[in-house]
Design a protein around this motif. Structure first.
Motif, PDB file in Angstrom:
ATOM      1  N   LEU A 163       0.962  -1.049   0.037  1.00 40.35           N
ATOM      2  CA  LEU A 163       0.036   0.076  -0.170  1.00 40.35           C
ATOM      3  C   LEU A 163       0.862   1.385   0.011  1.00 40.35           C
ATOM      4  O   LEU A 163       0.573   2.150  -0.884  1.00 40.35           O
ATOM      5  CB  LEU A 163      -0.848  -0.021   1.311  1.00 40.35           C
ATOM      6  CG  LEU A 163      -2.282  -0.753   0.943  1.00 40.35           C
ATOM      7  CD1 LEU A 163      -2.792  -0.787   2.481  1.00 40.35           C
ATOM      8  CD2 LEU A 163      -3.146   0.185   0.083  1.00 40.35           C
ATOM      9  N   VAL A 164       1.963   1.170   0.828  1.00 42.99           N
ATOM     10  CA  VAL A 164       2.704   2.551   0.939  1.00 42.99           C
ATOM     11  C   VAL A 164       3.391   2.798  -0.296  1.00 42.99           C
ATOM     12  O   VAL A 164       3.643   3.625  -0.982  1.00 42.99           O
ATOM     13  CB  VAL A 164       3.685   2.351   2.104  1.00 42.99           C
ATOM     14  CG1 VAL A 164       4.865   3.123   2.117  1.00 42.99           C
ATOM     15  CG2 VAL A 164       3.059   2.188   3.487  1.00 42.99           C
ATOM     16  N   THR A 165       4.114   1.350  -0.994  1.00 45.27           N
ATOM     17  CA  THR A 165       5.038   1.766  -2.108  1.00 45.27           C
ATOM     18  C   THR A 165       4.091   2.212  -3.139  1.00 45.27           C
ATOM     19  O   THR A 165       4.541   3.067  -4.111  1.00 45.27           O
ATOM     20  CB  THR A 165       5.614   0.543  -2.355  1.00 45.27           C
ATOM     21  OG1 THR A 165       4.746  -0.837  -2.708  1.00 45.27           O
ATOM     22  CG2 THR A 165       6.892   0.232  -1.371  1.00 45.27           C
ATOM     23  N   THR A 166       2.804   1.617  -3.403  1.00 46.30           N
ATOM     24  CA  THR A 166       1.868   1.973  -4.451  1.00 46.30           C
ATOM     25  C   THR A 166       1.531   3.557  -4.218  1.00 46.30           C
ATOM     26  O   THR A 166       1.488   4.180  -5.452  1.00 46.30           O
ATOM     27  CB  THR A 166       0.568   0.995  -4.701  1.00 46.30           C
ATOM     28  OG1 THR A 166       1.056  -0.388  -4.619  1.00 46.30           O
ATOM     29  CG2 THR A 166       0.134   1.134  -5.836  1.00 46.30           C
ATOM     30  N   ILE A 167       1.169   3.789  -3.075  1.00 44.83           N
ATOM     31  CA  ILE A 167       0.805   5.253  -2.893  1.00 44.83           C
ATOM     32  C   ILE A 167       1.865   6.107  -3.421  1.00 44.83           C
ATOM     33  O   ILE A 167       1.605   7.090  -3.903  1.00 44.83           O
ATOM     34  CB  ILE A 167       0.184   5.306  -1.325  1.00 44.83           C
ATOM     35  CG1 ILE A 167      -1.334   4.471  -1.381  1.00 44.83           C
ATOM     36  CG2 ILE A 167       0.001   6.898  -1.133  1.00 44.83           C
ATOM     37  CD1 ILE A 167      -1.575   4.674   0.088  1.00 44.83           C
ATOM     38  N   ASN A 168       2.841   5.966  -2.634  1.00 43.78           N
ATOM     39  CA  ASN A 168       4.117   6.925  -2.873  1.00 43.78           C
ATOM     40  C   ASN A 168       4.716   6.719  -4.314  1.00 43.78           C
ATOM     41  O   ASN A 168       5.020   7.750  -4.897  1.00 43.78           O
ATOM     42  CB  ASN A 168       5.077   6.424  -1.985  1.00 43.78           C
ATOM     43  CG  ASN A 168       6.211   7.708  -1.838  1.00 43.78           C
ATOM     44  OD1 ASN A 168       5.903   8.809  -1.465  1.00 43.78           O
ATOM     45  ND2 ASN A 168       7.467   7.456  -1.969  1.00 43.78           N
ATOM     46  N   TRP A 169       5.102   5.446  -4.810  1.00 40.78           N
ATOM     47  CA  TRP A 169       6.084   5.459  -5.940  1.00 40.78           C
ATOM     48  C   TRP A 169       5.203   4.579  -7.397  1.00 40.78           C
ATOM     49  O   TRP A 169       5.675   4.617  -8.191  1.00 40.78           O
ATOM     50  CB  TRP A 169       6.982   4.471  -5.687  1.00 40.78           C
ATOM     51  CG  TRP A 169       8.026   4.931  -4.957  1.00 40.78           C
ATOM     52  CD1 TRP A 169       8.972   5.928  -5.363  1.00 40.78           C
ATOM     53  CD2 TRP A 169       8.446   4.679  -3.600  1.00 40.78           C
ATOM     54  NE1 TRP A 169       9.840   6.232  -4.209  1.00 40.78           N
ATOM     55  CE2 TRP A 169       9.754   5.512  -3.193  1.00 40.78           C
ATOM     56  CE3 TRP A 169       7.796   3.578  -2.523  1.00 40.78           C
ATOM     57  CZ2 TRP A 169      10.417   5.202  -2.065  1.00 40.78           C
ATOM     58  CZ3 TRP A 169       8.486   3.560  -1.418  1.00 40.78           C
ATOM     59  CH2 TRP A 169       9.648   4.379  -1.094  1.00 40.78           C
ATOM     60  N   GLY A 170       3.756   3.956  -6.595  1.00 42.94           N
ATOM     61  CA  GLY A 170       3.198   3.481  -7.908  1.00 42.94           C
ATOM     62  C   GLY A 170       3.581   2.367  -8.210  1.00 42.94           C
ATOM     63  O   GLY A 170       3.313   1.410  -9.228  1.00 42.94           O
ATOM     64  N   VAL A 171       4.450   1.455  -7.284  1.00 41.44           N
ATOM     65  CA  VAL A 171       5.051   0.299  -7.580  1.00 41.44           C
ATOM     66  C   VAL A 171       4.449  -0.755  -6.305  1.00 41.44           C
ATOM     67  O   VAL A 171       4.754  -0.517  -5.204  1.00 41.44           O
ATOM     68  CB  VAL A 171       6.586   0.206  -7.291  1.00 41.44           C
ATOM     69  CG1 VAL A 171       7.470  -0.862  -7.365  1.00 41.44           C
ATOM     70  CG2 VAL A 171       7.327   1.282  -8.337  1.00 41.44           C
TER      71      VAL A 171
END
Ligand code: HEM
Length: 491
Positions: A174-182
């Protein structure tokens, strides 16, 4: 008559060698005691023993004099009414030493300065209500993937599992998608294991009470101490995966092909305010270190507790069924099922995963009930005690979601208060809500062997900054296997 001069101890070379360091040590201890005594705050009592009682206490951790705020009323009066005065953070030996500039610290570890103000503004835009609304597709995907993991690794409810890695994958992704889209697609991914290890260890270097050298300067002279070397090596390992994620964002923006909108891409595209590269990096660090272990541990504790209390699961299931009319809970539902909203808040209150919040430093004098807290004082909010304040709750030691239906406006102290309150409290509560909605509508949780999950006694490591539960195993038994597999078919 000739005099014979008796040799004194000090004229003997052996005694000289032995005494000199002892004298230096004695002088240091006496001088240090003077310094410690002079930092005590007149009018505040210190603890004679545990547990701490009283709304405000003066505690000495080595050389650090700390004001501990222990009651709900005092916390509100201090942190809300003096929000600006209590807006800085201390710089510590274990965490801050060796870092290049304040701009590069996480937001939660940054002292108050112009750079912090810019970073907080950036984070506020990324985590306000409309922004959270735009992350719903990510919440949808990651919570469904979580259920799929539980089904897969739990062999359709037949094999007991330690749910922690699956919870961690969900909250990290969740954190990596919200921040980097990954995304972080699997718990079997090497990168997943690397990030979990590094983030947990780094948070350990930030522990308020777990690093004696932060408070006892003499310990910093220990030539065998690995504190600085460890922090440096962890930072280098973190820089590596952060650079990889950053690279993917830049590439996506340059090619105009960033399919998943994310915080870093929008900041790059619109050159958000005047954020420097170090400040952009700090926002990434803050999202990862702030949003990963906190959510994971809150969910991990709660699942253990629910597995021990089938009657709570039954009530929750009934409330969800009534609310969804027997359908699959929608990601777009904005916390409208009152019982599960209460359960999410109760999980936050009961487990209070950062019991002493993050330390503050006052940048102005603060008065509280005739006591002057001088500028530069370290202040801890004891969120654990505030969440269990008998003035607020008559049964604080009971896990009871209904309390939030009875008193919906009662405060939760788990996210802190005031200017430095958790920047993502809206997002975090929404995450917990959807996780519990979907988990409890899909599975019955059954303990496999003994589960020790009392937050007062069963901490994995009581010196950690973020409280983790001891490992346990559960069976996640699908309530309706065919229906659930059908819902998850496209994940
Ligand atoms: C259950 C989940 C969470 C809990 C319990 C939690 C708790 C906290 C606490 C206690 C603080 C310090 C507040 C204070 O000093 O008054 C904090 C700060 C912060 N949190 Fe959270 N947090 C959670 C989730 C998140 C998430 C998901 C993110 C980001 C994606 C996040 C980002 C931050 C940031 C950036 C700060 C620093 C604020 C500042 O220093 O100004 N947190 N959090």
């Amino acid at each position: 008559m000739g005099y014979y001069t008796l040799p004194t101890l000090s004229t003997l070379p052996f005694w000289n060698i032995l005494l000199s360091p002892l004298i230096v040590l004695l002088l240091y201890v006496v001088g240090n005691e003077y310094v410690r005594a002079s930092t005590k705050i007149p009018g505040l009592k210190g603890p004679k023993g545990w547990p701490l009682i009283g709304s405000l206490l003066d505690v000495q951790l080595g050389n650090t004099n700390v004001v501990v705020v222990n009651s709900a009323a005092a916390a509100k009066a201090l942190f809300q009414a003096n929000s600006q005065a209590l807006s800085s953070r201390p710089m510590t030996y274990s965490f801050h030493k060796g870092a290049p500039s304040t701009a590069s610290f996480t937001i939660g570890a940054s002292p108050y300065d112009e750079s912090l103000k810019r970073k907080k503004k950036g984070a506020a835009v990324a985590l306000n209500r409309p922004a959270v609304q735009s992350y719903i597709p990510y919440l949808d995907l990651e919570t469904k993937s979580f259920l799929k993991d539980l089904l897969h690794f739990g062999k359709m409810g037949k094999a007991p599992i330690d749910p922690l890695p699956m919870i961690q994958r969900m909250s990290l992704s969740l954190v990596t998608t919200i921040n980097w889209g990954v995304r972080v697609p699997s718990i079997e991914d090497n990168l997943f294991n690397e990030i979990v290890y590094v983030e947990e260890e780094l948070n350990r270097t930030r522990s308020t009470i777990g690093n004696p050298a932060d408070h006892i300067p003499l310990l910093r002279l220990n030539p065998f101490s690995q504190v600085s070397a460890t922090s440096k090596s962890l930072r280098q390992r973190r820089d590596k995966y952060m650079a990889k994620f950053d690279g993917e964002v830049v590439q996506g923006v340059n090619q105009g092909a960033n399919s998943r909108p994310c915080v870093q891409a929008s900041m790059l595209k619109y050159k958000e305010e005047t954020l420097t590269d170090a400040e952009l990096r700090s926002i990434s660090l803050s999202m990862t270190s702030g949003g990963f272990e906190t959510v994971s541990n809150s969910v991990h504790w709660t699942i253990g507790h629910l597995a021990l209390h089938p009657e709570l699961q039954d009530k929750a299931y009934e409330a969800i069924e009534e609310f969804t009319k027997s359908g699959f809970p929608e990601a777009a539902d904005d916390q409208k099922c009152a019982y599960i909203f209460g359960l999410a808040k109760e999980a936050l209150r009961y487990f209070t995963v950062i019991p002493l919040v993050l330390p503050r430093v006052s940048i102005k004098e603060v008065y509280h009930e005739d006591v002057l807290i001088p500028t530069g004082s370290t202040v801890y909010m004891n969120a654990w005690a505030c969440n269990r304040d008998p003035e607020l709750w008559s049964d604080p030691e009971v896990f009871r979601p209904e309390r939030w239906l009875e008193k919906p406006d009662a405060p939760v102290f788990t996210f802190g208060l005031g200017y430095r309150m958790c920047s993502a409290h809206l997002l975090a509560t929404r995450e917990l809500y959807l996780i519990f909605m979907r988990l409890l509508s899909s599975f019955r949780l059954e303990a496999s062997g003994e589960i020790r999950c009392d937050p007062r006694e069963d901490l994995k490591n009581p010196r950690d900054l973020i409280m983790a539960a001891k490992p346990y195993q559960v069976f996640c038994v699908p309530r309706d296997e065919k229906k659930l597999t059908g819902y998850l078919v496209d994940v």
